[in-house]
Scaffold this motif. Structure first.
Motif, PDB file in Angstrom:
ATOM      1  N   LEU A  46       8.072  46.892  37.983  1.00 31.15           N
ATOM      2  CA  LEU A  46       9.293  47.254  38.710  1.00 31.15           C
ATOM      3  C   LEU A  46      10.494  46.500  38.156  1.00 31.15           C
ATOM      4  O   LEU A  46      11.581  47.070  37.987  1.00 31.15           O
ATOM      5  N   GLY A  47      10.315  45.202  37.857  1.00 33.00           N
ATOM      6  CA  GLY A  47      11.409  44.426  37.282  1.00 33.00           C
ATOM      7  C   GLY A  47      11.826  44.961  35.922  1.00 33.00           C
ATOM      8  O   GLY A  47      13.019  45.042  35.599  1.00 33.00           O
ATOM      9  N   LEU A  48      10.825  45.361  35.113  1.00 30.76           N
ATOM     10  CA  LEU A  48      11.125  45.922  33.794  1.00 30.76           C
ATOM     11  C   LEU A  48      11.884  47.238  33.925  1.00 30.76           C
ATOM     12  O   LEU A  48      12.844  47.490  33.182  1.00 30.76           O
ATOM     13  N   LEU A  49      11.469  48.074  34.879  1.00 30.33           N
ATOM     14  CA  LEU A  49      12.160  49.337  35.096  1.00 30.33           C
ATOM     15  C   LEU A  49      13.598  49.122  35.556  1.00 30.33           C
ATOM     16  O   LEU A  49      14.514  49.839  35.134  1.00 30.33           O
ATOM     17  N   VAL A  50      13.807  48.142  36.401  1.00 27.90           N
ATOM     18  CA  VAL A  50      15.163  47.842  36.875  1.00 27.90           C
ATOM     19  C   VAL A  50      16.059  47.426  35.723  1.00 27.90           C
ATOM     20  O   VAL A  50      17.252  47.737  35.677  1.00 27.90           O
ATOM     21  N   ALA A 108      31.002  54.527  24.370  1.00 29.33           N
ATOM     22  CA  ALA A 108      30.387  55.855  24.330  1.00 29.33           C
ATOM     23  C   ALA A 108      28.869  55.730  24.315  1.00 29.33           C
ATOM     24  O   ALA A 108      28.309  54.810  23.709  1.00 29.33           O
ATOM     25  N   GLY A 109      28.206  56.656  25.008  1.00 24.84           N
ATOM     26  CA  GLY A 109      26.752  56.650  25.066  1.00 24.84           C
ATOM     27  C   GLY A 109      26.163  57.566  24.008  1.00 24.84           C
ATOM     28  O   GLY A 109      26.629  57.599  22.867  1.00 24.84           O
ATOM     29  N   ALA A 110      25.161  58.307  24.411  1.00 30.78           N
ATOM     30  CA  ALA A 110      24.500  59.215  23.479  1.00 30.78           C
ATOM     31  C   ALA A 110      25.468  60.282  22.983  1.00 30.78           C
ATOM     32  O   ALA A 110      26.265  60.815  23.741  1.00 30.78           O
ATOM     33  N   CYS A 111      25.365  60.585  21.705  1.00 35.12           N
ATOM     34  CA  CYS A 111      26.234  61.597  21.106  1.00 35.12           C
ATOM     35  C   CYS A 111      25.473  62.918  21.026  1.00 35.12           C
ATOM     36  O   CYS A 111      24.978  63.311  19.972  1.00 35.12           O
ATOM     37  N   LEU A 168      19.460  53.014  30.328  1.00 39.69           N
ATOM     38  CA  LEU A 168      19.047  54.253  29.679  1.00 39.69           C
ATOM     39  C   LEU A 168      19.772  55.459  30.282  1.00 39.69           C
ATOM     40  O   LEU A 168      20.219  56.359  29.546  1.00 39.69           O
ATOM     41  N   LEU A 169      19.912  55.483  31.597  1.00 38.88           N
ATOM     42  CA  LEU A 169      20.620  56.588  32.257  1.00 38.88           C
ATOM     43  C   LEU A 169      22.093  56.606  31.865  1.00 38.88           C
ATOM     44  O   LEU A 169      22.674  57.681  31.650  1.00 38.88           O
ATOM     45  N   ASN A 170      22.683  55.425  31.780  1.00 35.17           N
ATOM     46  CA  ASN A 170      24.092  55.363  31.356  1.00 35.17           C
ATOM     47  C   ASN A 170      24.258  55.884  29.933  1.00 35.17           C
ATOM     48  O   ASN A 170      25.214  56.614  29.633  1.00 35.17           O
ATOM     49  N   TRP A 171      23.334  55.486  29.053  1.00 37.14           N
ATOM     50  CA  TRP A 171      23.426  55.931  27.654  1.00 37.14           C
ATOM     51  C   TRP A 171      23.198  57.425  27.529  1.00 37.14           C
ATOM     52  O   TRP A 171      23.919  58.119  26.817  1.00 37.14           O
ATOM     53  N   PHE A 217      23.215  59.909  29.932  1.00 37.88           N
ATOM     54  CA  PHE A 217      23.915  60.876  30.777  1.00 37.88           C
ATOM     55  C   PHE A 217      25.337  60.464  31.144  1.00 37.88           C
ATOM     56  O   PHE A 217      26.286  61.205  30.900  1.00 37.88           O
ATOM     57  N   VAL A 218      25.478  59.281  31.722  1.00 40.37           N
ATOM     58  CA  VAL A 218      26.774  58.896  32.307  1.00 40.37           C
ATOM     59  C   VAL A 218      27.856  58.785  31.239  1.00 40.37           C
ATOM     60  O   VAL A 218      28.949  59.359  31.360  1.00 40.37           O
ATOM     61  N   ASN A 219      27.569  58.025  30.177  1.00 40.36           N
ATOM     62  CA  ASN A 219      28.572  57.795  29.135  1.00 40.36           C
ATOM     63  C   ASN A 219      28.367  58.674  27.897  1.00 40.36           C
ATOM     64  O   ASN A 219      28.990  58.443  26.866  1.00 40.36           O
ATOM     65  N   ALA A 220      27.518  59.672  28.005  1.00 39.45           N
ATOM     66  CA  ALA A 220      27.201  60.514  26.853  1.00 39.45           C
ATOM     67  C   ALA A 220      28.361  61.433  26.492  1.00 39.45           C
ATOM     68  O   ALA A 220      29.150  61.831  27.354  1.00 39.45           O
ATOM     69  N   ILE A 221      28.452  61.729  25.206  1.00 44.37           N
ATOM     70  CA  ILE A 221      29.434  62.698  24.704  1.00 44.37           C
ATOM     71  C   ILE A 221      28.687  64.011  24.478  1.00 44.37           C
ATOM     72  O   ILE A 221      27.823  64.112  23.612  1.00 44.37           O
TER      73      ILE A 221
END
Length: 352
Positions: free
Chosen positions: A28-32, A61-64, A38-41, A43-47
Protein backbone atom coordinates in the motif's frame (compact mmCIF):
# COMPACT_ATOMS: atom_id res chain seq x y z
CA UNK A 1 -23.90 -6.60 4.13
CA UNK A 2 -21.60 -5.98 1.17
CA UNK A 3 -19.16 -3.99 3.32
CA UNK A 4 -18.97 -6.88 5.79
CA UNK A 5 -18.19 -9.23 2.94
CA UNK A 6 -15.37 -6.93 1.74
CA UNK A 7 -13.97 -6.63 5.26
CA UNK A 8 -14.09 -10.40 5.69
CA UNK A 9 -12.27 -10.93 2.40
CA UNK A 10 -9.60 -8.37 3.35
CA UNK A 11 -9.11 -9.94 6.78
CA UNK A 12 -8.75 -13.41 5.28
CA UNK A 13 -6.52 -12.52 2.31
CA UNK A 14 -4.60 -9.39 3.32
CA UNK A 15 -4.34 -9.40 7.12
CA UNK A 16 -4.54 -13.10 8.00
CA UNK A 17 -1.11 -13.14 9.66
CA UNK A 18 1.65 -10.80 10.80
CA UNK A 19 3.71 -11.39 7.66
CA UNK A 20 0.69 -10.84 5.39
CA UNK A 21 -0.16 -7.62 7.24
CA UNK A 22 3.41 -6.30 6.86
CA UNK A 23 3.47 -7.15 3.15
CA UNK A 24 0.05 -5.54 2.62
CA UNK A 25 1.14 -2.32 4.32
CA UNK A 26 4.39 -2.23 2.35
CA UNK A 27 2.51 -2.69 -0.92
CA UNK A 28 0.00 0.00 0.00
CA UNK A 29 2.84 2.40 0.82
CA UNK A 30 4.52 1.61 -2.51
CA UNK A 31 1.26 2.22 -4.37
CA UNK A 32 0.78 5.55 -2.61
CA UNK A 33 4.24 6.60 -3.75
CA UNK A 34 3.88 5.44 -7.37
CA UNK A 35 0.23 5.73 -8.44
CA UNK A 36 -0.33 9.52 -8.00
CA UNK A 37 2.81 10.36 -10.01
CA UNK A 38 1.89 7.83 -12.68
CA UNK A 39 -1.65 9.23 -13.00
CA UNK A 40 -0.30 12.77 -13.26
CA UNK A 41 2.16 11.73 -15.97
CA UNK A 42 -0.29 9.61 -17.97
CA UNK A 43 -3.45 11.71 -17.70
CA UNK A 44 -3.43 14.95 -15.71
CA UNK A 45 -0.38 16.63 -17.25
CA UNK A 46 -0.37 14.69 -20.52
CA UNK A 47 -0.26 16.39 -23.91
CA UNK A 48 -2.96 14.75 -26.00
CA UNK A 49 -2.78 16.66 -29.27
CA UNK A 50 -0.06 18.65 -30.98
CA UNK A 51 1.28 18.89 -34.52
CA UNK A 52 4.84 19.35 -33.25
CA UNK A 53 6.73 17.99 -30.22
CA UNK A 54 7.36 21.49 -28.86
CA UNK A 55 4.28 21.39 -26.61
CA UNK A 56 5.61 18.25 -24.96
CA UNK A 57 8.94 19.86 -24.06
CA UNK A 58 7.57 22.54 -21.74
CA UNK A 59 8.30 22.28 -18.05
CA UNK A 60 5.81 20.12 -16.16
CA UNK A 61 4.45 18.33 -19.23
CA UNK A 62 3.52 14.69 -18.74
CA UNK A 63 3.13 11.95 -21.30
CA UNK A 64 3.30 13.11 -24.89
CA UNK A 65 0.39 11.19 -26.39
CA UNK A 66 0.57 13.57 -29.33
CA UNK A 67 3.23 11.24 -30.74
CA UNK A 68 0.52 8.58 -31.07
CA UNK A 69 -1.74 11.10 -32.80
CA UNK A 70 0.98 11.81 -35.35
CA UNK A 71 2.45 8.32 -35.76
CA UNK A 72 -0.43 5.92 -35.10
CA UNK A 73 -1.09 5.17 -38.77
CA UNK A 74 2.52 4.18 -39.41
CA UNK A 75 2.60 2.13 -36.19
CA UNK A 76 -0.59 0.28 -37.14
CA UNK A 77 0.00 -0.15 -40.88
CA UNK A 78 3.72 0.27 -41.51
CA UNK A 79 4.81 0.93 -45.10
CA UNK A 80 1.38 0.33 -46.57
CA UNK A 81 0.47 3.26 -48.89
CA UNK A 82 -1.06 6.03 -46.79
CA UNK A 83 -3.98 6.74 -49.15
CA UNK A 84 -4.90 3.02 -49.15
CA UNK A 85 -5.12 2.58 -45.37
CA UNK A 86 -8.84 1.88 -45.57
CA UNK A 87 -7.94 -1.53 -46.98
CA UNK A 88 -5.87 -2.86 -44.02
CA UNK A 89 -8.40 -1.26 -41.65
CA UNK A 90 -11.21 -3.20 -43.33
CA UNK A 91 -9.14 -6.40 -43.39
CA UNK A 92 -8.33 -6.04 -39.69
CA UNK A 93 -12.00 -5.50 -38.81
CA UNK A 94 -12.96 -8.58 -40.85
CA UNK A 95 -10.30 -10.63 -39.05
CA UNK A 96 -11.54 -9.50 -35.64
CA UNK A 97 -15.17 -10.25 -36.55
CA UNK A 98 -14.16 -13.72 -37.76
CA UNK A 99 -12.27 -14.29 -34.50
CA UNK A 100 -15.32 -13.18 -32.49
CA UNK A 101 -17.49 -15.65 -34.42
CA UNK A 102 -14.90 -18.38 -33.86
CA UNK A 103 -15.01 -17.80 -30.11
CA UNK A 104 -18.78 -18.31 -29.97
CA UNK A 105 -19.63 -22.03 -29.51
CA UNK A 106 -22.94 -21.55 -31.32
CA UNK A 107 -21.06 -21.16 -34.61
CA UNK A 108 -18.79 -24.19 -34.22
CA UNK A 109 -19.43 -26.34 -37.25
CA UNK A 110 -19.99 -25.78 -40.95
CA UNK A 111 -20.94 -22.13 -40.33
CA UNK A 112 -17.52 -21.40 -38.86
CA UNK A 113 -15.76 -22.99 -41.83
CA UNK A 114 -17.85 -20.84 -44.17
CA UNK A 115 -16.93 -17.70 -42.22
CA UNK A 116 -13.21 -18.32 -42.71
CA UNK A 117 -13.62 -19.45 -46.32
CA UNK A 118 -15.17 -16.05 -47.01
CA UNK A 119 -12.97 -13.94 -44.69
CA UNK A 120 -9.52 -15.10 -45.81
CA UNK A 121 -9.99 -14.45 -49.56
CA UNK A 122 -11.62 -11.08 -48.82
CA UNK A 123 -8.69 -10.05 -46.62
CA UNK A 124 -6.21 -11.25 -49.26
CA UNK A 125 -7.99 -9.24 -51.97
CA UNK A 126 -8.04 -6.15 -49.77
CA UNK A 127 -4.38 -6.40 -48.77
CA UNK A 128 -2.93 -7.35 -52.17
CA UNK A 129 -5.35 -5.48 -54.40
CA UNK A 130 -4.69 -5.51 -58.12
CA UNK A 131 -8.38 -6.06 -58.92
CA UNK A 132 -11.62 -4.09 -58.65
CA UNK A 133 -9.70 -0.88 -59.25
CA UNK A 134 -7.46 -1.31 -56.21
CA UNK A 135 -3.74 -0.63 -56.52
CA UNK A 136 -1.60 -3.74 -56.07
CA UNK A 137 0.47 -3.68 -52.87
CA UNK A 138 3.13 -6.36 -52.50
CA UNK A 139 3.34 -8.05 -49.11
CA UNK A 140 6.81 -6.65 -48.42
CA UNK A 141 4.98 -3.36 -47.74
CA UNK A 142 2.54 -4.90 -45.29
CA UNK A 143 3.18 -4.22 -41.65
CA UNK A 144 1.85 -3.34 -38.24
CA UNK A 145 -1.28 -4.84 -36.73
CA UNK A 146 -2.70 -6.53 -39.88
CA UNK A 147 0.55 -8.44 -40.42
CA UNK A 148 0.75 -9.47 -36.77
CA UNK A 149 -2.85 -10.72 -36.83
CA UNK A 150 -2.32 -12.54 -40.12
CA UNK A 151 0.81 -14.34 -38.92
CA UNK A 152 -0.65 -15.28 -35.55
CA UNK A 153 -4.17 -16.30 -36.61
CA UNK A 154 -3.17 -18.28 -39.70
CA UNK A 155 -0.15 -19.69 -37.86
CA UNK A 156 -2.33 -20.93 -35.00
CA UNK A 157 -4.92 -22.30 -37.39
CA UNK A 158 -2.30 -24.34 -39.27
CA UNK A 159 -0.19 -25.28 -36.24
CA UNK A 160 -3.04 -26.83 -34.26
CA UNK A 161 -3.79 -29.73 -36.63
CA UNK A 162 -0.04 -30.27 -37.10
CA UNK A 163 0.35 -30.45 -33.33
CA UNK A 164 -2.52 -32.93 -33.02
CA UNK A 165 -1.09 -35.20 -35.72
CA UNK A 166 2.43 -34.98 -34.28
CA UNK A 167 1.13 -35.84 -30.79
CA UNK A 168 -0.81 -38.81 -32.12
CA UNK A 169 2.22 -39.85 -34.18
CA UNK A 170 4.51 -39.76 -31.17
CA UNK A 171 2.19 -42.17 -29.36
CA UNK A 172 1.76 -44.38 -32.42
CA UNK A 173 2.83 -48.02 -32.36
CA UNK A 174 4.13 -47.75 -35.93
CA UNK A 175 7.94 -47.21 -35.67
CA UNK A 176 8.30 -45.05 -38.78
CA UNK A 177 5.48 -42.66 -37.87
CA UNK A 178 6.66 -42.45 -34.27
CA UNK A 179 10.26 -41.77 -35.32
CA UNK A 180 9.26 -39.01 -37.75
CA UNK A 181 7.09 -37.36 -35.08
CA UNK A 182 9.81 -37.56 -32.43
CA UNK A 183 12.47 -36.13 -34.76
CA UNK A 184 10.20 -33.25 -35.81
CA UNK A 185 9.14 -32.35 -32.27
CA UNK A 186 12.57 -32.61 -30.65
CA UNK A 187 14.41 -30.92 -33.51
CA UNK A 188 12.09 -27.90 -33.58
CA UNK A 189 11.79 -27.61 -29.80
CA UNK A 190 15.55 -27.79 -29.46
CA UNK A 191 16.15 -24.43 -31.17
CA UNK A 192 14.71 -20.93 -30.60
CA UNK A 193 12.16 -19.47 -33.01
CA UNK A 194 14.66 -16.92 -34.27
CA UNK A 195 16.83 -19.81 -35.52
CA UNK A 196 13.89 -21.34 -37.38
CA UNK A 197 13.12 -18.00 -39.03
CA UNK A 198 16.80 -17.51 -39.85
CA UNK A 199 16.92 -20.92 -41.52
CA UNK A 200 13.75 -20.13 -43.48
CA UNK A 201 15.16 -16.78 -44.60
CA UNK A 202 18.83 -17.50 -45.27
CA UNK A 203 19.44 -21.24 -45.51
CA UNK A 204 16.31 -22.48 -47.30
CA UNK A 205 16.96 -20.52 -50.54
CA UNK A 206 20.39 -22.18 -50.77
CA UNK A 207 18.73 -25.57 -51.26
CA UNK A 208 16.34 -24.39 -53.96
CA UNK A 209 17.07 -24.53 -57.71
CA UNK A 210 18.73 -21.43 -59.11
CA UNK A 211 16.23 -18.69 -59.83
CA UNK A 212 13.59 -20.17 -57.50
CA UNK A 213 12.42 -17.97 -54.65
CA UNK A 214 9.82 -18.35 -51.92
CA UNK A 215 7.84 -15.36 -50.73
CA UNK A 216 9.21 -14.18 -47.37
CA UNK A 217 5.73 -13.91 -45.87
CA UNK A 218 5.17 -17.57 -46.72
CA UNK A 219 8.56 -18.42 -45.23
CA UNK A 220 7.61 -16.67 -42.01
CA UNK A 221 4.27 -18.49 -41.87
CA UNK A 222 5.93 -21.86 -42.41
CA UNK A 223 8.57 -21.22 -39.76
CA UNK A 224 6.07 -19.97 -37.15
CA UNK A 225 3.63 -22.79 -37.93
CA UNK A 226 6.22 -25.57 -37.62
CA UNK A 227 7.65 -24.08 -34.43
CA UNK A 228 4.27 -23.65 -32.74
CA UNK A 229 3.04 -27.04 -33.95
CA UNK A 230 5.93 -28.80 -32.18
CA UNK A 231 5.14 -27.12 -28.85
CA UNK A 232 1.41 -27.77 -29.22
CA UNK A 233 2.19 -31.43 -29.93
CA UNK A 234 3.87 -31.88 -26.56
CA UNK A 235 1.00 -30.14 -24.74
CA UNK A 236 -1.56 -32.36 -26.48
CA UNK A 237 0.54 -35.47 -25.84
CA UNK A 238 0.40 -34.62 -22.15
CA UNK A 239 -3.38 -34.54 -22.35
CA UNK A 240 -3.49 -37.88 -24.18
CA UNK A 241 -1.27 -39.52 -21.57
CA UNK A 242 -3.36 -38.13 -18.69
CA UNK A 243 -6.53 -39.92 -19.81
CA UNK A 244 -7.39 -43.05 -17.80
CA UNK A 245 -6.75 -46.31 -19.59
CA UNK A 246 -10.41 -47.12 -19.15
CA UNK A 247 -11.36 -44.50 -21.77
CA UNK A 248 -9.37 -46.34 -24.43
CA UNK A 249 -10.72 -49.72 -23.33
CA UNK A 250 -14.31 -48.46 -23.33
CA UNK A 251 -13.89 -47.11 -26.87
CA UNK A 252 -12.42 -50.45 -28.00
CA UNK A 253 -15.33 -52.28 -26.35
CA UNK A 254 -17.75 -50.21 -28.44
CA UNK A 255 -16.04 -51.47 -31.56
CA UNK A 256 -14.83 -48.06 -32.69
CA UNK A 257 -11.99 -47.79 -35.16
CA UNK A 258 -8.81 -45.86 -34.40
CA UNK A 259 -9.89 -42.58 -35.99
CA UNK A 260 -13.45 -42.83 -34.62
CA UNK A 261 -12.11 -43.47 -31.13
CA UNK A 262 -9.63 -40.64 -31.41
CA UNK A 263 -12.04 -38.09 -32.87
CA UNK A 264 -15.09 -38.83 -30.74
CA UNK A 265 -13.68 -39.87 -27.36
CA UNK A 266 -9.95 -39.38 -26.84
CA UNK A 267 -9.12 -36.01 -28.44
CA UNK A 268 -12.05 -34.01 -27.01
CA UNK A 269 -11.12 -35.04 -23.48
CA UNK A 270 -7.38 -34.56 -23.97
CA UNK A 271 -7.78 -31.09 -25.48
CA UNK A 272 -10.14 -30.02 -22.69
CA UNK A 273 -7.50 -31.00 -20.14
CA UNK A 274 -4.69 -29.03 -21.81
CA UNK A 275 -6.56 -25.82 -22.65
CA UNK A 276 -4.31 -23.70 -20.33
CA UNK A 277 -0.97 -24.73 -21.93
CA UNK A 278 -2.50 -24.49 -25.41
CA UNK A 279 -3.68 -20.93 -24.84
CA UNK A 280 -0.37 -20.09 -23.20
CA UNK A 281 1.37 -21.18 -26.41
CA UNK A 282 -1.08 -19.15 -28.51
CA UNK A 283 -0.29 -16.04 -26.46
CA UNK A 284 3.43 -16.69 -26.73
CA UNK A 285 3.14 -17.11 -30.49
CA UNK A 286 1.18 -13.88 -30.84
CA UNK A 287 3.99 -11.98 -29.13
CA UNK A 288 6.77 -13.89 -30.89
CA UNK A 289 5.61 -12.58 -34.26
CA UNK A 290 7.84 -9.60 -33.44
CA UNK A 291 10.79 -11.81 -34.45
CA UNK A 292 9.82 -11.75 -38.14
CA UNK A 293 11.91 -8.60 -38.51
CA UNK A 294 14.81 -11.02 -39.11
CA UNK A 295 13.37 -11.79 -42.55
CA UNK A 296 12.44 -8.19 -43.30
CA UNK A 297 8.78 -8.11 -42.25
CA UNK A 298 7.51 -5.12 -40.27
CA UNK A 299 5.25 -6.40 -37.51
CA UNK A 300 3.54 -4.15 -34.95
CA UNK A 301 6.54 -3.78 -32.64
CA UNK A 302 8.93 -3.12 -35.52
CA UNK A 303 6.73 -0.38 -36.98
CA UNK A 304 6.65 1.27 -33.55
CA UNK A 305 10.45 1.18 -33.40
CA UNK A 306 10.72 2.53 -36.94
CA UNK A 307 8.28 5.34 -36.22
CA UNK A 308 10.60 6.52 -33.46
CA UNK A 309 13.48 7.07 -35.90
CA UNK A 310 11.96 10.49 -36.57
CA UNK A 311 14.40 12.80 -34.71
CA UNK A 312 11.67 15.24 -33.72
CA UNK A 313 9.61 12.62 -31.87
CA UNK A 314 12.41 10.30 -30.78
CA UNK A 315 12.52 11.54 -27.15
CA UNK A 316 8.95 10.27 -26.65
CA UNK A 317 9.59 6.63 -27.51
CA UNK A 318 8.14 5.50 -24.16
CA UNK A 319 4.65 6.60 -25.18
CA UNK A 320 4.94 4.72 -28.49
CA UNK A 321 5.98 1.53 -26.71
CA UNK A 322 3.20 1.92 -24.13
CA UNK A 323 0.67 2.24 -26.97
CA UNK A 324 2.06 -0.89 -28.64
CA UNK A 325 2.15 -2.78 -25.34
CA UNK A 326 -1.51 -1.99 -24.72
CA UNK A 327 -2.44 -3.52 -28.08
CA UNK A 328 -0.49 -6.68 -27.30
CA UNK A 329 -1.99 -6.77 -23.82
CA UNK A 330 -5.55 -6.39 -25.11
CA UNK A 331 -5.27 -9.43 -27.40
CA UNK A 332 -3.32 -11.50 -24.87
CA UNK A 333 -5.74 -10.67 -22.05
CA UNK A 334 -8.68 -11.62 -24.24
CA UNK A 335 -7.11 -15.00 -25.02
CA UNK A 336 -6.41 -15.59 -21.35
CA UNK A 337 -9.97 -14.77 -20.26
CA UNK A 338 -11.44 -16.74 -23.14
CA UNK A 339 -9.49 -19.82 -22.08
CA UNK A 340 -11.14 -19.59 -18.63
CA UNK A 341 -14.56 -19.33 -20.27
CA UNK A 342 -13.73 -22.28 -22.53
CA UNK A 343 -12.70 -24.40 -19.56
CA UNK A 344 -15.99 -23.69 -17.81
CA UNK A 345 -18.01 -24.29 -20.99
CA UNK A 346 -16.33 -27.61 -21.85
CA UNK A 347 -16.35 -28.86 -18.26
CA UNK A 348 -20.11 -28.43 -17.89
CA UNK A 349 -20.80 -32.11 -18.46
CA UNK A 350 -18.09 -33.45 -16.12
CA UNK A 351 -18.62 -31.36 -12.99
CA UNK A 352 -19.41 -33.14 -9.74
Amino acid sequence: MRSMHVLGWARQNLFSSTSNTIMTLLCLGLLVQIVPGLLNWAFVNAIWSSATPDACKVSGAGACWAVIEQKHRFILFGLYPYEEHWRPITATVLFIIALAVTCNPRFWGPTLALVWVVTLPLCAILMWGGILGMTRVSNDRWGGLPLTLLLSVIGIGLAFPIGVLAALGRRSELPIIKSISVIYIELIRGVPLISVLFMASVMLPLFLPEGTTIDKLLRALVGITLFTGAYLAEAIRGGLQSLPRGQYEAADALGLGYWQKTRLIILPQAIRIVIPPLVNQFISMFKDTSLVIIIGLYDLLTTAKTAMTDPAWRPFYVEAYVFTALIYFAFSFFMSRYSLYLERHLNTGVRR
